[in-house]
Design a protein around this motif. Structure first.
Motif: not given
Length: 421
Positions: A64-84
């Motif tokens: 799960e964490r790897l997928i979240l990191d990938w989504l963040s990287h793909f769209h250039g969005l800080p992972v913390d912003d996405l996690t929230s």
């Protein structure tokens, strides 16, 4: 392996975040390829609409964490912003969520019909990208079956209401003589077609359809006796339009503040009502700062949508019951598939032991050994080899007082009625 649903939607993220996480049609193929390449991801599908971006994956528990990191990287969005603003569901809850999405129970407009078509497109895209295996294939097919039951057995699909309907309904409340208004529709997809249909039903006869491909605009315009133009002609059409409703897949805004200012000046500041349904947005947010523009996004349609929700709640309750049954059936089928895989592996293992013992027996016969003795040795070796691992496991279970395993073993191994001399 774990079934995972991870995403954001209109309830957890603003349109500003959703448009940054949305996948355009041109991005989707490469995105599915990259997602399948994430370590621990075995299967993957992506659903991306104006109100949600969701990833459905079969992954190991730590994926799960790897997928979240990938989504963040793909769209250039800080992972913390996405996690929230991201949510996640596992296994049964993931299946339940997908089924609720498919029938419109998780939509901004309760029971809206478009999402099922969008989900089928996501399924086809995943298939073409080789993202589906047995797990997601079974889940999607079962979900489509449940959605069909809900549509045919409840009233959730009666008098279809969508974001397109909500946009037209809001516009009709603002204009005293709605039927005499001229509407500019930007885009030519399913949403704009629904908008045009609702406008015509509401009495609007003067419509302009603008699209990147003029030929597609002409196809839609002919159906509604409207005018077709290209995107480059929007500035002139804006001067003549009282209503603007936009829904395209463009990655950047089509209508900017400067264009709107020039149009308003030529209109002598007669107001324009605008609804931007697209994500990413088609109309620059700054356009809403102009005095004579009333700009709304999908997030502003809540009042109309809540009214619709009250009318459909009874049907939604019926749908929830059908979904719970659907989840139970899916879980049963999943367990059967899981048991089938275990049976296959166990039979393969037994077959390998049989082949090995058979080869040894044939070698003894080839050397001229007594056939009766060869058969006795074969039976003895095969029995020992078949019983070795279960015997070791039973001793370990006894030593650990694993009464659950011992009871299961007794049920599986000691059915003497099936043993024939």
């Amino acid at each position: 392996m774990t079934l995972l649903a991870l995403g954001i939607n209109h309830k957890t993220a603003t349109v500003a975040v959703r448009e940054r996480v949305a996948f355009t049609p041109t991005q989707l193929e490469s995105a599915l390829g990259e997602l399948r390449g994430v370590p621990q991801v075995r299967e993957a599908a992506v659903l991306s609409t104006c109100n949600r971006t969701e990833l459905y994956c079969v992954t190991e528990s730590s994926g799960e964490r790897l997928i979240l990191d990938w989504l963040s990287h793909f769209h250039g969005l800080p992972v913390d912003d996405l996690t929230s603003c991201a949510y996640h569901y596992h296994d049964n809850d993931a299946a339940r969520h997908l089924m609720r999405v498919a029938v419109g129970l998780d939509s901004m407009v309760l029971g809206e019909p478009q999402i099922l078509g969008q989900l089928k497109e996501a399924y086809q895209s995943a298939r073409l990208a080789s993202g589906l295996g047995g797990e997601l294939e079974l889940l999607f097919q079962h979900t489509f079956s449940v959605a069909k039951q809900v549509r045919t057995r409840t009233g959730i699909g009666q008098n279809p209401v969508s974001v397109a309907y909500a946009a037209v309904s809001l516009a009709s409340r603002i204009f005293d003589d709605f039927g005499r208004s001229r509407a500019l529709l930007i885009g030519a997809g399913e949403t704009i077609e629904l908008v045009a249909r609702h406008l015509r039903e509401a009495g609007v006869r003067n419509m302009i359809v603008a699209n990147r491909t003029r030929e597609r605009a002409e196809v839609l315009a002919r159906e509604f006796n409207a005018e077709a133009i290209s995107l480059s002609e929007i500035p002139d059409a804006l001067v003549r339009s009282d209503i603007v409703i936009s829904s395209t897949a463009a990655p950047l805004p089509i209508l900017g503040k400067g264009m709107a200012e020039r149009a308003l000046k030529k209109r002598r500041h007669r107001p324009i009502f605008m609804v931007d349904i697209a994500v990413p947005r088609d109309i620059e947010p700054e356009v809403g700062d102009l005095d004579d523009v009333f700009l709304y996004t999908v997030d502003d349609l809540n009042e109309v949508i809540q009214e619709n929700r009250r009318h459909r709640q009874a049907a939604a309750d019926q749908a929830e019951s059908l979904i719970e049954h659907g989840v139970s059936v899916w879980l049963h089928e999943r367990r059967i598939r899981s048991g089938g895989e275990l049976i296959r592996r166990y039979r393969d293992q037994a077959d390998e032991l049989r082949r090995h013992s058979e080869q040894q027996a044939m070698a003894r016969l080839a050397r001229g050994e007594d056939p009766e003795e060869v058969v006795r040795i074969l039976a003895h070796q095969l029995t020992n080899r078949m019983l070795h691992r279960p015997t070791v496991s039973l001793r370990e279970a006894s030593g650990s007082e694993r009464r659950d395993l011992l009871a299961a073993a007794e049920a599986l191994l000691l059915d003497s009625s099936s043993i024939k001399p």
